[in-house]
Motif scaffolding. Sequence first.
Motif, PDB file in Angstrom:
ATOM      1  N   GLU A 116       0.745  -1.360   0.021  1.00  0.00           N
ATOM      2  CA  GLU A 116      -0.083  -0.244  -0.074  1.00  0.00           C
ATOM      3  C   GLU A 116       0.835   1.198  -0.158  1.00  0.00           C
ATOM      4  OE1 GLU A 116      -3.817   1.825   2.455  1.00  0.00           O
ATOM      5  OE2 GLU A 116      -3.150  -0.131   2.889  1.00  0.00           O
ATOM      6  N   GLU A 117       1.794   1.268   1.133  1.00  0.00           N
ATOM      7  CA  GLU A 117       3.119   2.139   0.690  1.00  0.00           C
ATOM      8  C   GLU A 117       3.606   2.584  -0.504  1.00  0.00           C
ATOM      9  OE1 GLU A 117       7.147   3.597   2.788  1.00  0.00           O
ATOM     10  OE2 GLU A 117       5.790   1.865   3.711  1.00  0.00           O
ATOM     11  N   GLU A 118       3.807   1.654  -1.381  1.00  0.00           N
ATOM     12  CA  GLU A 118       4.441   1.681  -2.562  1.00  0.00           C
ATOM     13  C   GLU A 118       3.460   2.275  -3.618  1.00  0.00           C
ATOM     14  OE1 GLU A 118       7.702   1.159  -3.892  1.00  0.00           O
ATOM     15  OE2 GLU A 118       8.197   1.324  -2.126  1.00  0.00           O
ATOM     16  N   ALA A 119       1.947   1.829  -3.294  1.00  0.00           N
ATOM     17  CA  ALA A 119       1.119   2.331  -4.294  1.00  0.00           C
ATOM     18  C   ALA A 119       0.899   3.900  -4.069  1.00  0.00           C
ATOM     19  CB  ALA A 119      -0.012   1.584  -4.153  1.00  0.00           C
ATOM     20  N   LYS A 120       0.905   4.341  -2.986  1.00  0.00           N
ATOM     21  CA  LYS A 120       0.878   5.675  -2.675  1.00  0.00           C
ATOM     22  C   LYS A 120       2.084   6.438  -3.359  1.00  0.00           C
ATOM     23  CE  LYS A 120      -1.803   5.448   1.470  1.00  0.00           C
ATOM     24  NZ  LYS A 120      -2.329   5.503   2.838  1.00  0.00           N
ATOM     25  N   ARG A 121       3.442   5.814  -3.309  1.00  0.00           N
ATOM     26  CA  ARG A 121       4.528   6.589  -3.499  1.00  0.00           C
ATOM     27  C   ARG A 121       4.651   6.923  -5.106  1.00  0.00           C
ATOM     28  NH1 ARG A 121       9.548   3.535  -2.990  1.00  0.00           N
ATOM     29  NH2 ARG A 121      10.554   5.504  -3.585  1.00  0.00           N
ATOM     30  N   ALA A 139     -11.583  11.222 -13.072  1.00  0.00           N
ATOM     31  CA  ALA A 139     -10.065  11.276 -13.268  1.00  0.00           C
ATOM     32  C   ALA A 139      -9.395  10.016 -13.389  1.00  0.00           C
ATOM     33  CB  ALA A 139      -9.486  12.171 -12.270  1.00  0.00           C
ATOM     34  N   PRO A 140      -8.537   9.727 -14.278  1.00  0.00           N
ATOM     35  CA  PRO A 140      -7.870   8.371 -14.240  1.00  0.00           C
ATOM     36  C   PRO A 140      -6.749   8.514 -13.388  1.00  0.00           C
ATOM     37  CG  PRO A 140      -7.321   9.933 -16.309  1.00  0.00           C
ATOM     38  CD  PRO A 140      -8.437  10.554 -15.797  1.00  0.00           C
ATOM     39  N   GLU A 141      -6.440   7.325 -12.913  1.00  0.00           N
ATOM     40  CA  GLU A 141      -5.111   7.500 -11.772  1.00  0.00           C
ATOM     41  C   GLU A 141      -3.626   7.726 -12.765  1.00  0.00           C
ATOM     42  OE1 GLU A 141      -4.252   4.728  -8.018  1.00  0.00           O
ATOM     43  OE2 GLU A 141      -3.610   3.819  -9.805  1.00  0.00           O
ATOM     44  N   LYS A 142      -2.872   8.259 -12.407  1.00  0.00           N
ATOM     45  CA  LYS A 142      -1.722   8.794 -13.133  1.00  0.00           C
ATOM     46  C   LYS A 142      -0.557   8.086 -12.117  1.00  0.00           C
ATOM     47  CE  LYS A 142      -2.733  12.594 -16.041  1.00  0.00           C
ATOM     48  NZ  LYS A 142      -2.118  13.922 -16.342  1.00  0.00           N
ATOM     49  N   LEU A 143       0.395   7.386 -12.644  1.00  0.00           N
ATOM     50  CA  LEU A 143       1.436   6.819 -12.082  1.00  0.00           C
ATOM     51  C   LEU A 143       2.812   7.512 -12.317  1.00  0.00           C
ATOM     52  CD1 LEU A 143       0.496   3.037 -12.276  1.00  0.00           C
ATOM     53  CD2 LEU A 143      -0.104   4.571 -10.423  1.00  0.00           C
ATOM     54  N   ASP A 144       3.776   7.369 -11.511  1.00  0.00           N
ATOM     55  CA  ASP A 144       4.990   7.794 -11.844  1.00  0.00           C
ATOM     56  C   ASP A 144       5.653   7.079 -13.051  1.00  0.00           C
ATOM     57  OD1 ASP A 144       7.855   8.205 -12.086  1.00  0.00           O
ATOM     58  OD2 ASP A 144       7.914   8.922 -10.023  1.00  0.00           O
ATOM     59  N   ARG A 146       8.176   6.298 -14.228  1.00  0.00           N
ATOM     60  CA  ARG A 146       9.406   5.367 -14.012  1.00  0.00           C
ATOM     61  C   ARG A 146       9.088   4.397 -13.150  1.00  0.00           C
ATOM     62  NH1 ARG A 146      15.087   7.771 -13.018  1.00  0.00           N
ATOM     63  NH2 ARG A 146      15.480   5.443 -13.841  1.00  0.00           N
ATOM     64  N   SER A 147       8.068   4.121 -12.660  1.00  0.00           N
ATOM     65  CA  SER A 147       7.416   3.114 -11.874  1.00  0.00           C
ATOM     66  C   SER A 147       7.311   1.692 -12.470  1.00  0.00           C
ATOM     67  CB  SER A 147       6.540   3.353 -10.839  1.00  0.00           C
ATOM     68  OG  SER A 147       5.452   3.632 -11.576  1.00  0.00           O
ATOM     69  N   PHE A 148       7.500   0.779 -11.975  1.00  0.00           N
ATOM     70  CA  PHE A 148       7.279  -0.424 -12.524  1.00  0.00           C
ATOM     71  C   PHE A 148       5.659  -0.744 -13.025  1.00  0.00           C
ATOM     72  CE2 PHE A 148       6.202  -5.392 -12.103  1.00  0.00           C
ATOM     73  CZ  PHE A 148       7.020  -5.786 -13.113  1.00  0.00           C
ATOM     74  N   PRO A 149       4.698  -0.413 -12.028  1.00  0.00           N
ATOM     75  CA  PRO A 149       3.498  -0.528 -12.651  1.00  0.00           C
ATOM     76  C   PRO A 149       3.051   0.286 -13.784  1.00  0.00           C
ATOM     77  CG  PRO A 149       3.408  -0.429 -10.094  1.00  0.00           C
ATOM     78  CD  PRO A 149       4.893   0.115 -10.846  1.00  0.00           C
ATOM     79  N   ALA A 150       3.770   1.363 -14.005  1.00  0.00           N
ATOM     80  CA  ALA A 150       3.202   2.192 -15.026  1.00  0.00           C
ATOM     81  C   ALA A 150       3.789   1.686 -16.467  1.00  0.00           C
ATOM     82  CB  ALA A 150       3.957   3.660 -14.851  1.00  0.00           C
ATOM     83  N   LYS A 151       4.615   0.518 -16.424  1.00  0.00           N
ATOM     84  CA  LYS A 151       5.073   0.053 -17.606  1.00  0.00           C
ATOM     85  C   LYS A 151       3.933  -0.755 -18.288  1.00  0.00           C
ATOM     86  CE  LYS A 151       8.599   2.357 -17.348  1.00  0.00           C
ATOM     87  NZ  LYS A 151       8.953   3.735 -18.222  1.00  0.00           N
ATOM     88  N   ALA A 152       3.804  -1.127 -19.765  1.00  0.00           N
ATOM     89  CA  ALA A 152       2.960  -1.909 -20.398  1.00  0.00           C
ATOM     90  C   ALA A 152       3.020  -3.254 -19.840  1.00  0.00           C
ATOM     91  CB  ALA A 152       3.374  -1.931 -21.754  1.00  0.00           C
TER      92      ALA A 152
END
Length: 722
Positions: A116-121, A139-144, A146-152
């Motif tokens: 959960e902490e990582e998801a917030k970061r 509003a769609p959730e925007k992720l960093d 450069r984060s792992f979950p943001a990649k395809a």
Amino acid sequence: MFIDLLAQFLPLAATDEAGVLTFLATQVWQWGLVALGIGLVIFVHELGHFVAAKSFGVKCEKFYVGFDVPIQIGPIKFPRTLGKFQYGETEYGIGIIPLGGYVKMLGQDDDPRKAEEEAKRIRMKQDAAEADDESDDAAPEKLDPRSFPAKAVWQRMIIISAGVVMNLITGVLFAAIAYGYGVTYNPSIIGGVTPGGPAWQAGIEPGGQVVSVGGLTDDQMHFREMRMAILTEGLDNPEKPISLAIRYDEGVRKYNLKTASHPENADVRMIGIVSPTSLEFSSKTVAMPGSIAATVLSDEDAGAKIVAYDGKKVNNDLIVPSTPFFNYLYSNPTKTISLTLERVDGSTHQVDLPPQQAKMLGARWAISPITGLVDEGVAAKAGVQIGDVITAINGDTEIDAYKLPLELISAKEPITMTLQRGEGEEARTIEVELTPQDALQTHAPDSQISGEIAINRFGFSFRPLPTVASVLPNLLADDAANSELELQPGDEIQEIRLITPDSELLSPLPNPEFEPLVAQLREGWEKDGPTPWGSLIETIQYLPEGTQLQVLATRSPKGRVIETQVTVQQDDRVWFERGLGLTASESIQRATSVTDALSLGLREAERRLRDVFRFLRMATQGRVKMRHVGGPLAIMDLAKQEAERGISPQLLFLTMLSMNLAILNFLPIPALDGGHMMFLIAEAIRGKKLNEQLEMRLTMAGVLMILLLMVVVFANDILRLL
């Protein structure tokens, strides 16, 4: 990414200061090689994740070999690392717990408590303009980015699988380099067959080379590979015969053999093939201390070769040049044999090797009914049956277990054997005439493994029994009162215990294989224990004369318990083994080119992968017992053994470890790479991520499963050492 906890499935005395320092330096060097090798396998796995992640622009915050978890026992707090440094945005280090490694990527953590902490970061804050344009719900959730979950999904799949791919590639390279150096191995040559075993019953002769077993075919097959194929095939299909092709000097012979359980471990399957011994003396132990060979050989014979015996030259063109020599040695146990030796300096000289006098306990031992017959052998053709009791040979009724092989081992004339068949009122006496046939006897007729004694010329086997057949005259009591306290014919040994102190025994034993048996004798060997009586008689040959043993026996007909002492003493008979310190037969397999090395490396990796898959399949079927499973301690011990043997064995060990880690780490268990891949596959199919809470709970279950498995395999390793 977590690496799979290092394949959880899977007295040296110095007399002076220099000796101590040399010993310590050697140990430090060997353990250093072990740490370096295992660390390298972990490193390349994590390097695969790291390089793939960097290639797709993922921020990697940590790169560790070992785990840097906090450890505290009471007021004592241990350091988390053995060393670390920061380079760029990544912290590199060696963790204090050497059970794997990990790459910590932004937005990814295998610890469910931190999910959960990582998801917030990695959630990016929207600016005021964006907040006015879109409602919070839409509003769609925007992720960093450069984060792992943001990649395809496909990019994350590559990152997750990159560690396994690296292990597969480097596993092939490790083996290729090993074969480039040259791999010393014991060839799958038949030096002998275990009396009473499947190979012996099938009439398989020594002197051939196994080129095919089951589904494995190889003209340069290693004995280890052959044994492993037989073991796994036997465990997988215990009722199914194994196909075997053996190349002899005159051609290839084919057999179908059903495996048998190992006498001391029913879970281990075998066919009873023994690896050959060469004609080269060891550079360390030329002869067993206390043996007849030790009286005629000297340190100058270290590394020498037997080039002739009784005027017969050794034929080095044979597949197994030593076969004729050992057949001659064991077929003539009472004969002094002249050996021509070629020393390492090129000089030759002759020694006369007298017979080896046996050691006994002042008694002769009874024989069991016939336990085995060679298919189409002399005894079988004459109508002898398993279960028949030998009562006389050529009219001589004084039959005992160790007299019979001495009389029959070199027999050239037909013999008349009197047998009792059946019991009680159905018992009947029959006589058969047996004409000996030529049969190679390249090992002593008694077997430490099976406990059976085989007469190859006549094709039958039996077991020595812990029952007194007769007592030697010097053991007979002088008066009737004392005779009641001494062994008598018909007494059945129930327990025998070594009572002579260790200080009066040979230390260390000339043959380390017998140290566990001596330890068992010290604790008390029982009649119904796992070790056959023949092994104890063989162990006695390594005990000094005068060694005292305490004996408990029962006496018929009332089963009275007799307690007495017996002494190891020289017998008037000979023993088959004469104490020659000859080495195992070895060959070297070396690649002839880079292409050949890579081909051999690929073959080695493929075989190790097949071993892992077969192990997993048998484990799911309940065919694998805990005693077959090795954890981190067993792996470290095996790694040290291979490091002691040299660079090539260690590299082949790293190939095996790489293949284990590649497959086991990709099992569909949450917290392992395989678990992550399953989540990604589900996301690709659904078009969206799994519920975070569900993923977290599954990951926690996976972590608990791994921790439980670690506790089990650690306990198994410790129990194995006790």
